[in-house]
Design an enzyme around this catalytic site. Structure first.
Site, PDB file in Angstrom:
ATOM      1  N   GLY A  41      50.225  37.972  39.117  1.00  0.00           N
ATOM      2  CA  GLY A  41      50.250  38.794  37.916  1.00  0.00           C
ATOM      3  C   GLY A  41      51.434  39.732  37.931  1.00  0.00           C
ATOM      4  N   LEU A  44      51.405  45.413  34.089  1.00  0.00           N
ATOM      5  CA  LEU A  44      51.681  46.722  34.692  1.00  0.00           C
ATOM      6  C   LEU A  44      51.099  46.825  36.094  1.00  0.00           C
ATOM      7  CD1 LEU A  44      51.460  49.418  31.903  1.00  0.00           C
ATOM      8  CD2 LEU A  44      53.439  48.497  33.075  1.00  0.00           C
ATOM      9  N   GLY A  46      50.292  44.294  38.291  1.00  0.00           N
ATOM     10  CA  GLY A  46      50.901  43.367  39.242  1.00  0.00           C
ATOM     11  C   GLY A  46      52.355  43.705  39.538  1.00  0.00           C
ATOM     12  N   ARG A 331      35.922  54.016  20.879  1.00  0.00           N
ATOM     13  CA  ARG A 331      36.021  52.729  20.189  1.00  0.00           C
ATOM     14  C   ARG A 331      34.687  52.071  19.908  1.00  0.00           C
ATOM     15  NH1 ARG A 331      41.245  50.623  23.646  1.00  0.00           N
ATOM     16  NH2 ARG A 331      42.637  52.155  22.713  1.00  0.00           N
ATOM     17  N   HIS A 402      38.880  43.013  22.438  1.00  0.00           N
ATOM     18  CA  HIS A 402      40.108  43.677  22.855  1.00  0.00           C
ATOM     19  C   HIS A 402      40.280  43.829  24.367  1.00  0.00           C
ATOM     20  CE1 HIS A 402      43.441  46.456  22.636  1.00  0.00           C
ATOM     21  NE2 HIS A 402      42.760  47.371  23.291  1.00  0.00           N
ATOM     22  N   GLU A 426      43.239  45.310  34.866  1.00  0.00           N
ATOM     23  CA  GLU A 426      42.097  44.892  34.038  1.00  0.00           C
ATOM     24  C   GLU A 426      41.255  43.824  34.741  1.00  0.00           C
ATOM     25  OE1 GLU A 426      43.172  44.203  29.924  1.00  0.00           O
ATOM     26  OE2 GLU A 426      41.174  43.442  29.459  1.00  0.00           O
ATOM     27  N   ARG A 436      35.856  51.624  27.643  1.00  0.00           N
ATOM     28  CA  ARG A 436      37.111  52.256  28.063  1.00  0.00           C
ATOM     29  C   ARG A 436      37.642  53.183  26.981  1.00  0.00           C
ATOM     30  NH1 ARG A 436      42.513  51.310  27.155  1.00  0.00           N
ATOM     31  NH2 ARG A 436      42.329  49.223  26.258  1.00  0.00           N
TER      32      ARG A 436
HETATM   33  C1  FAD Z   1      47.247  44.740  21.623  1.00  0.00           C
HETATM   34  C2  FAD Z   1      46.858  45.586  22.790  1.00  0.00           C
HETATM   35  C3  FAD Z   1      47.275  46.915  22.836  1.00  0.00           C
HETATM   36  C4  FAD Z   1      46.912  47.725  23.916  1.00  0.00           C
HETATM   37  N1  FAD Z   1      47.325  49.033  23.921  1.00  0.00           N
HETATM   38  C5  FAD Z   1      46.997  49.807  24.990  1.00  0.00           C
HETATM   39  C6  FAD Z   1      47.446  51.158  25.040  1.00  0.00           C
HETATM   40  O1  FAD Z   1      48.133  51.650  24.148  1.00  0.00           O
HETATM   41  N2  FAD Z   1      47.091  51.897  26.124  1.00  0.00           N
HETATM   42  C7  FAD Z   1      46.347  51.394  27.145  1.00  0.00           C
HETATM   43  O2  FAD Z   1      46.056  52.115  28.093  1.00  0.00           O
HETATM   44  N3  FAD Z   1      45.924  50.108  27.107  1.00  0.00           N
HETATM   45  C8  FAD Z   1      46.234  49.301  26.070  1.00  0.00           C
HETATM   46  N4  FAD Z   1      45.820  47.998  26.051  1.00  0.00           N
HETATM   47  C9  FAD Z   1      45.182  47.430  27.251  1.00  0.00           C
HETATM   48  C10 FAD Z   1      46.268  47.133  28.303  1.00  0.00           C
HETATM   49  O3  FAD Z   1      47.419  46.636  27.664  1.00  0.00           O
HETATM   50  C11 FAD Z   1      45.818  46.105  29.329  1.00  0.00           C
HETATM   51  O4  FAD Z   1      44.519  46.392  29.766  1.00  0.00           O
HETATM   52  C12 FAD Z   1      46.761  46.133  30.534  1.00  0.00           C
HETATM   53  O5  FAD Z   1      48.094  46.013  30.104  1.00  0.00           O
HETATM   54  C13 FAD Z   1      46.411  45.042  31.514  1.00  0.00           C
HETATM   55  O6  FAD Z   1      47.388  45.015  32.520  1.00  0.00           O
HETATM   56  P1  FAD Z   1      47.194  44.065  33.778  1.00  0.00           P
HETATM   57  O7  FAD Z   1      48.340  44.316  34.689  1.00  0.00           O
HETATM   58  O8  FAD Z   1      45.846  44.278  34.349  1.00  0.00           O
HETATM   59  O9  FAD Z   1      47.219  42.575  33.225  1.00  0.00           O
HETATM   60  P2  FAD Z   1      48.168  41.783  32.200  1.00  0.00           P
HETATM   61  O10 FAD Z   1      49.222  42.625  31.607  1.00  0.00           O
HETATM   62  O11 FAD Z   1      47.237  41.065  31.285  1.00  0.00           O
HETATM   63  O12 FAD Z   1      48.909  40.734  33.111  1.00  0.00           O
HETATM   64  C14 FAD Z   1      48.276  39.614  33.658  1.00  0.00           C
HETATM   65  C15 FAD Z   1      49.266  38.881  34.520  1.00  0.00           C
HETATM   66  O13 FAD Z   1      48.560  37.911  35.282  1.00  0.00           O
HETATM   67  C16 FAD Z   1      49.235  36.680  35.226  1.00  0.00           C
HETATM   68  N5  FAD Z   1      48.238  35.633  35.410  1.00  0.00           N
HETATM   69  C17 FAD Z   1      46.979  35.568  34.901  1.00  0.00           C
HETATM   70  N6  FAD Z   1      46.347  34.472  35.352  1.00  0.00           N
HETATM   71  C18 FAD Z   1      47.208  33.841  36.157  1.00  0.00           C
HETATM   72  C19 FAD Z   1      47.137  32.658  36.911  1.00  0.00           C
HETATM   73  N7  FAD Z   1      46.041  31.908  36.957  1.00  0.00           N
HETATM   74  N8  FAD Z   1      48.228  32.287  37.617  1.00  0.00           N
HETATM   75  C20 FAD Z   1      49.358  33.037  37.609  1.00  0.00           C
HETATM   76  N9  FAD Z   1      49.475  34.180  36.924  1.00  0.00           N
HETATM   77  C21 FAD Z   1      48.411  34.565  36.202  1.00  0.00           C
HETATM   78  C22 FAD Z   1      49.946  36.655  33.901  1.00  0.00           C
HETATM   79  O14 FAD Z   1      51.019  35.777  33.947  1.00  0.00           O
HETATM   80  C23 FAD Z   1      50.347  38.124  33.782  1.00  0.00           C
HETATM   81  O15 FAD Z   1      51.564  38.300  34.446  1.00  0.00           O
HETATM   82  C24 FAD Z   1      46.138  47.185  24.964  1.00  0.00           C
HETATM   83  C25 FAD Z   1      45.706  45.868  24.921  1.00  0.00           C
HETATM   84  C26 FAD Z   1      46.058  45.083  23.830  1.00  0.00           C
HETATM   85  C27 FAD Z   1      45.525  43.687  23.771  1.00  0.00           C
END
Ligand code: FAD
Length: 639
Positions: A41, A44, A46, A331, A402, A426, A436
């Site tokens: 991942g 943010l 990862g 929310r 969401h 997440e 959340r």
């Molecule tokens: C439209 C939208 C707006 C948002 N706005 C906000 C906001 O303003 N403020 C806030 O706090 N939160 C917000 N959120 C929530 C927030 O964006 C996410 O919860 C957060 O960015 C998740 O980050 P993450 O690093 O956990 O995962 P993600 O950013 O989802 O990254 C997942 C990573 O895992 C990788 N991956 C997944 N499965 C595999 C696999 N099997 N093999 C290889 N790689 C894999 C993907 O390639 C990706 O790099 C928003 C969400 C959405 C949908």
């Protein structure tokens, strides 16, 4: 059988993290180089973890399925990121942020982890600022903030409506620095297919090169999943269409408990579905509720244009029902209130499944320029999609899937029930309980990656320094690879007539109708039957052209949908088990006379952590009792 030990450090809440860090096992720099860590991942969480671990001197391998790490779904985050800086001098503090999150999550999160998330939030903002993230600044040049739902302070830092993109670019630059230095090796366009366990410990992954189809083995001393949430289980959601739960689900099948899967956030302000061909919905950031007022006509089925409806004939239902928080209720509360008005016949637009989000008053008071400065790109996006200019007419919005509060169960160190396997961002069951609060996901994901995991992982790895590089020509890797390939072939060999997306869409409709914003026992049981039938049909009539050893996007989709069928069953099982309403989990049977969520703290003040026992066997429920020592469990009220 794995058991739950949250490993919460002793001592007062405010001292736990400091005390933990002071006593955690350390690893000398020469040994760090010899320790390999896989981070799956590049969102943010990862990208933050990979770059921080690289900076510390570990050998990191970082995977994502996108062509570039900076395309991870985090890029879509719009509204902002929280921190307890108290720049506004409005009474904010680490404790208040912690308290707001615990209350916002309806008392279903672990105190110690939430407090730590609040504590490191300030470091996150300092770090991003140092990386050059262009957060909005006020006239005097200091960082500006705005408010998000469920709080009465202004603690959300933002970069217009592109906060995720700007933060991810910051993360990406620090990640690139480590890639250049050779501390991080990047594997884009790879999909993790399975987790490899050796002697009970996570020791690697099997991945597929999505361009060539090649199956690869990767070994490491520890594996970190930063693979995001499973909101796309509803098919239509605000998430990137490729977001999926497969990595977490595969880890679950290998022993990682899955916690609170039924805690799913339905966001109140999304552009309503416009037609049945859509594969995604678009979020309109919660930040808009700082200035936008939510209303419906007081008369049912009112056909007049919004601007023709006079003030006294408008029902500002959030301000009416929740005077203390008004349009900035959390929310879950805002979503249910909108649904209630639409179900009662007061919805607007052709489908009547929408409510107004109106900026008329804010534009009158602050001027168009001020509104444009704050939300310009969101207004533009809305106009491009709908053809309606929100400077002139109210936006129409409706709730959509969401964010998932549920995820892999982790202890205080963010380790799952599989030794050496961590889950951050997440992908873990997180600090958000049953709901959340806005802008606290970017905060948690970045905090996990930059400041928590890099400290906790050494406690485990310190005992691994004598373990040589993990060889991948071993029976464990061989067997896991064989299983992964068999699964791909099984999907391809169905040779039916329907595409994976068509099944996904039908799954999403069932989930939305019976397992969405409002649930009841009858509907949940019906959904379970419908999903099992659909799953059978999937395995009899799925169509995938081509083979696995080539670029095959249909195969990628099918694998994810197949896992969603299994996760959907667990999600429903969890929703059936939780005979209470809390946060986003609203069971119709358990509500107050005025329609608010009715918790049952005596029986359900626990994290439900589910253990996988094998295909078609029932999961086993483990309960992590939640003890609240610093806050009192109260009825959550925003009135
Ligand atoms: C439209 C939208 C707006 C948002 N706005 C906000 C906001 O303003 N403020 C806030 O706090 N939160 C917000 N959120 C929530 C927030 O964006 C996410 O919860 C957060 O960015 C998740 O980050 P993450 O690093 O956990 O995962 P993600 O950013 O989802 O990254 C997942 C990573 O895992 C990788 N991956 C997944 N499965 C595999 C696999 N099997 N093999 C290889 N790689 C894999 C993907 O390639 C990706 O790099 C928003 C969400 C959405 C949908």
């Amino acid at each position: 059988m794995a058991t739950l030990n949250a490993k919460i450090p002793d001592g007062p809440l405010a001292h736990k993290w400091t005390k933990y860090k002071a006593s955690v096992k350390l690893i000398n720099p020469a040994n760090k180089k010899k320790l390999e860590i896989i981070v799956v991942g590049t969102g943010l969480s990862g990208a933050a973890a990979a770059s921080a671990l690289g900076e510390l001197g570990y050998s990191v391998k970082n995977f994502c399925y996108q062509d570039s790490p900076r395309r991870a779904h985090s890029v879509a985050a719009q509204g902002g990121i929280n921190a307890a800086k108290n720049y506004q001098n409005d009474g904010d503090s680490v404790f208040r942020l912690f308290y707001d999150m615990i209350k916002g999550g309806d008392y279903r999160a672990r105190e110690a982890n939430v407090y730590r998330a609040a504590e490191v939030s300030n470091q996150v903002i300092d770090h991003f600022t140092a990386l050059g993230v262009p957060f909005a600044r006020d006239y005097g040049g200091t960082l500006d903030t705005r408010s998000f739902g469920g709080v009465q302070v202004s603690r959300t830092f933002y970069a217009k409506g592109q906060t995720g993109q700007q933060c991810l670019l910051g993360c990406y630059s620090s990640l690139n620095r480590q890639i250049k230095k050779g501390n991080v090796k990047m594997y884009p366009r790879r999909e993790m297919l399975d987790l490899v366990i050796v002697d009970g410990k996570a020791r690697g992954i099997i991945s597929r090169n999505l361009i060539t189809g090649e199956i690869e083995r990767h070994g490491a001393h520890a594996v970190v999943l930063a693979t995001g949430g499973y909101g796309t289980i509803y098919y239509l959601s605000t998430l990137a269409v490729n977001s999926n739960a497969s990595a977490a689900w595969k880890a679950h099948r290998k022993g990682a408990f899955f916690a609170n899967p039924s805690f799913v956030q339905i966001h109140p302000t999304c552009v309503p579905q416009l037609n049945e061909f859509q594969s995604k919905l678009t979020l309109m950031s919660e930040s808009l509720r700082n200035d936008g007022r939510v209303w419906v006509p007081k008369t049912k089925d009112d056909k007049r244009a919004a601007n023709d409806i006079p003030e006294e004939e408008r029902d500002y239902f959030l301000e009416r029902r929740y005077p203390a928080f008004g349009n900035l209720v959390p929310r879950d509360v805002a979503s249910r209130a909108a649904k209630e008005r639409c179900d009662a016949g007061f919805g607007v637009g052709e489908t009547k499944l929408a409510v107004n989000l109106d900026f008329r008053d804010a534009i009158k008071q602050q001027g168009k320029k001020a509104i444009e400065n704050k939300y310009g790109n969101l207004f533009e996006m809305y106009k491009t999609i709908t053809g309606i200019d929100p400077y002139e007419e109210p936006m129409r919005i409706y709730p959509a899937g969401h964010y998932t509060m549920g995820g892999l169960w982790v202890d205080y160190e963010l380790m799952t029930t599989v030794p050496g396997l961590y889950a951050i961002g997440e992908a873990n069951f997180s600090d958000h309980g049953a709901n959340r609060l806005g802008a606290s996901s970017l905060m948690q994901a970045s905090g996990d990656g930059y400041f928590v995991l890099p400290n906790t992982i050494s406690n485990y790895l310190a005992d691994q320094i004598r373990v040589p590089k993990i060889a991948t020509d071993t029976p464990e890797f061989e067997v896991t690879e064989k299983e992964a390939v068999e699964r791909l072939n099984k999907l391809i060999s169905v040779k039916g007539k329907q595409t994976a997306s068509s099944f996904h869409k039908r799954l999403g409709i069932i989930m939305w109708d019976y397992v969405g914003m409002i649930r009841n026992e009858e509907g949940l049981k019906k959904a379970l039957t419908l999903i099992r039938d659909l799953k059978d049909e999937f395995w009899k009539d799925l169509k995938i052209p081509g083979t696995y050893s080539e670029l095959n996007m249909e195969l990628e989709k099918a694998g994810r949908v197949a896992d969603y069928f299994e996760l959907a069953e667990l999600l429903i099982t969890d929703a059936l088990n939780r005979k209470e309403s809390c946060g986003a989990h609203f069971r119709e049977e358990y509500q107050t006379p005025d329609g608010e969520a009715l918790r049952n703290d005596n029986e359900f003040a626990y994290v439900a952590a589910w253990e996988y026992k094998g295909e078609d066997k029932p999961h086993i429920l483990h309960k992590e009792e939640l003890k609240f020592e610093e806050v009192e469990m109260k009825v959550r009220s925003y009135k």
